[in-house]
Design a protein around this motif. Structure first.
Motif, PDB file in Angstrom:
ATOM      1  N   VAL A 197       1.137  -1.199   0.056  1.00 25.31           N
ATOM      2  CA  VAL A 197      -0.192   0.037  -0.077  1.00 25.31           C
ATOM      3  C   VAL A 197       0.503   1.026   0.249  1.00 25.31           C
ATOM      4  CG1 VAL A 197      -1.793   1.174   1.191  1.00 25.31           C
ATOM      5  CG2 VAL A 197      -1.337  -0.675   0.632  1.00 25.31           C
ATOM      6  N   SER A 201       0.599   4.162  -3.360  1.00 20.40           N
ATOM      7  CA  SER A 201      -0.342   4.972  -3.095  1.00 20.40           C
ATOM      8  C   SER A 201      -0.062   5.924  -4.573  1.00 20.40           C
ATOM      9  CB  SER A 201      -0.296   5.122  -1.851  1.00 20.40           C
ATOM     10  OG  SER A 201       0.665   5.633  -0.682  1.00 20.40           O
ATOM     11  N   GLY A 202       1.338   5.895  -4.888  1.00 20.61           N
ATOM     12  CA  GLY A 202       1.579   7.358  -5.180  1.00 20.61           C
ATOM     13  C   GLY A 202       1.037   8.600  -4.300  1.00 20.61           C
ATOM     14  N   LYS A 204      -0.995  11.221  -3.859  1.00 18.70           N
ATOM     15  CA  LYS A 204      -2.028  11.379  -2.943  1.00 18.70           C
ATOM     16  C   LYS A 204      -2.897  10.233  -3.149  1.00 18.70           C
ATOM     17  CE  LYS A 204      -3.323  14.136  -6.581  1.00 18.70           C
ATOM     18  NZ  LYS A 204      -2.094  14.373  -6.804  1.00 18.70           N
ATOM     19  N   HIS A 205      -3.760  10.032  -2.409  1.00 20.52           N
ATOM     20  CA  HIS A 205      -4.887   9.093  -2.389  1.00 20.52           C
ATOM     21  C   HIS A 205      -5.477   9.155  -0.943  1.00 20.52           C
ATOM     22  CE1 HIS A 205      -1.743   7.057   1.385  1.00 20.52           C
ATOM     23  NE2 HIS A 205      -2.600   7.855   1.881  1.00 20.52           N
ATOM     24  N   SER A 206      -6.573   8.445  -0.861  1.00 17.29           N
ATOM     25  CA  SER A 206      -7.861   8.779  -0.036  1.00 17.29           C
ATOM     26  C   SER A 206      -7.675   8.733   1.978  1.00 17.29           C
ATOM     27  CB  SER A 206      -9.006   7.764  -0.177  1.00 17.29           C
ATOM     28  OG  SER A 206      -8.565   6.043   0.251  1.00 17.29           O
ATOM     29  N   GLN A 209      -7.815   5.323   3.263  1.00 13.80           N
ATOM     30  CA  GLN A 209      -6.379   4.807   2.658  1.00 13.80           C
ATOM     31  C   GLN A 209      -5.237   5.024   3.591  1.00 13.80           C
ATOM     32  OE1 GLN A 209      -6.727   5.550  -1.739  1.00 13.80           O
ATOM     33  NE2 GLN A 209      -5.751   3.558  -1.834  1.00 13.80           N
ATOM     34  N   GLU A 210      -4.545   6.228   4.276  1.00 13.43           N
ATOM     35  CA  GLU A 210      -4.276   6.598   5.299  1.00 13.43           C
ATOM     36  C   GLU A 210      -3.599   6.306   6.244  1.00 13.43           C
ATOM     37  OE1 GLU A 210      -0.479   8.917   5.838  1.00 13.43           O
ATOM     38  OE2 GLU A 210      -0.962   8.451   4.060  1.00 13.43           O
ATOM     39  N   ASP A 241     -13.484   9.207   1.848  1.00  9.33           N
ATOM     40  CA  ASP A 241     -12.726   9.694   0.706  1.00  9.33           C
ATOM     41  C   ASP A 241     -12.201  10.850   0.136  1.00  9.33           C
ATOM     42  OD1 ASP A 241     -14.081   6.984   0.166  1.00  9.33           O
ATOM     43  OD2 ASP A 241     -15.861   8.109  -0.068  1.00  9.33           O
ATOM     44  N   ARG A 243      -9.533  13.177  -0.584  1.00 11.24           N
ATOM     45  CA  ARG A 243      -8.245  13.254  -1.004  1.00 11.24           C
ATOM     46  C   ARG A 243      -7.097  14.134  -0.356  1.00 11.24           C
ATOM     47  NH1 ARG A 243      -7.042   9.180  -4.603  1.00 11.24           N
ATOM     48  NH2 ARG A 243      -6.040  10.441  -5.548  1.00 11.24           N
ATOM     49  N   ALA A 246      -0.264  11.039   0.322  1.00 12.91           N
ATOM     50  CA  ALA A 246      -0.325   9.731   0.397  1.00 12.91           C
ATOM     51  C   ALA A 246       1.436  10.567   1.746  1.00 12.91           C
ATOM     52  CB  ALA A 246       0.621   9.402  -0.649  1.00 12.91           C
TER      53      ALA A 246
END
Length: 348
Positions: A197, A201-202, A204-206, A209-210, A241, A243, A246
């Motif tokens: 993960v 994750s790049g 940026k993520h939700s 996810q963080e 959700d 953004r 990350a």
């Protein structure tokens, strides 16, 4: 080389620049400058003529911008050359239309139509628009240069913080291998999922996810510290959700573990709060703090890394503040919702 003809870096960026605050301001200034110069050269009643010509030029500018905004709303994927052609056609078409309309007004009805007047206005409009687009393209190129530099810095910051995260997790596994082999095996499996993960994750993520990433990290540390590590989560009134950058919360919690829990013989509790207030996302992490205790090197590196990334993503709208009170260390992060800059260099 003419920037607005040959620069690939500004592809598909013209509409966005023209509809920005600076783009609209440039249109207003250019329109008023044309009106002022035209009035001076006409030799007529200056103030009356200036008012009428200003109304004409600004009407052209804002009608064109309204048409561009309509195109942006319904057509997302357009190349720079297509945008350039649309801008030129819209400006010229609107200029012809308004030049014909004003000849039927009560101020100066003309019969028959004065086509020389229409041609002169169109020629002036075309010249000014081409000049404006040239400087607008230079401005866009500068923006892209800044964006590319920011993207490169983000890559470096991200590359620095991920190995730091991996290093601490591996240290945990190394200690567990001697103290509790069974726990080490379970922690290794958890870390494998976590690494997947974290590294995929790049930029940026939700938020969900963080939070999941942070909880996974704490699961690994719980194997090592056991009863010495207690975590209290409070997540309320937030859109999971939304953004976020990350690795924005996890390093804060890692900082709390390394510099708050690890040096303390009896351990302690880490309190993590995530909430939303007045269109702002708030992170608060606090942990035990003893200024005389010794912890691993690297104090402040993660915090400075996050501060720099926040500046790149949010400008001056985000904030990271630290404080100490009653033997605890507090980290507060404020992120404005909906203001996350697109730095990655991707197209619209």
């Amino acid at each position: 080389m003419t920037p607005w003809v040959h620069s690939a870096s500004i592809d598909r960026g013209l509409f966005k620049a023209m509809l920005s605050e600076r783009g609209i301001l440039a249109m207003i200034i250019a329109s008023q400058a044309v009106a002022f110069i035209y009035t001076l050269s006409s030799g007529k009643d200056f103030w009356l003529s200036l008012g009428l010509v200003s109304l004409f030029t600004h009407a052209n500018a804002f009608i064109t911008l309204a048409l561009i905004a309509f195109v942006v709303k319904y057509f997302k994927q357009l190349s720079f050359k297509t945008e350039l052609g649309i801008v030129l056609v819209f400006f010229q078409s609107v200029c012809i239309f308004t030049s014909l309309i004003v000849q039927y007004t009560t101020f100066s009805p003309v019969e028959p139509i004065d086509w020389q007047f229409v041609f002169n206005n169109n020629a002036i409009c075309g010249f000014v628009v081409i000049l404006l687009l040239h400087f607008m393209a230079i401005y866009i190129d500068n923006l892209n240069t800044i964006a590319h530099a920011a993207n490169a810095e983000l890559e470096a910051l991200q590359a620095r913080i991920r190995p730091h995260f991996l290093h601490n997790a591996l240290n945990t596994l190394a200690e567990l291998c001697h103290e509790n082999p069974n726990a080490a095996e379970e922690a290794a499996l958890t870390m494998a999922k976590l690494m997947q993960v974290a590294f995929a994750s790049g930029k940026k993520h939700s938020l969900s996810q963080e939070i999941s990433l942070t909880k996974g990290y704490l699961t690994i540390e719980k194997y090592r510290f056991e009863h010495r590590l207690n975590v209290e989560w409070t997540v309320q009134n937030v859109d999971l959700d939304v953004r976020v950058p990350a690795l924005i919360l996890q390093p804060l919690v890692e900082n709390a573990v390394v510099h708050g829990i690890e040096p303390a013989r009896l351990g302690g509790s880490i309190k993590i709060k995530v909430n939303c207030r007045e269109d702002k996302l708030l992170f608060t992490v606090d942990n035990p703090f003893n200024p005389e205790s010794k912890s691993r090197s690297g104090q402040g590196i993660a915090l400075e890394n996050i501060r720099r990334r926040l500046v790149i993503y949010y400008g001056e709208q985000a904030a990271l503040k630290t404080s100490q009170k009653s033997g605890r260390f507090f980290i507060n992060v404020v992120l404005p919702l909906g203001a996350l800059n697109e730095i990655s260099g991707s197209r619209r």
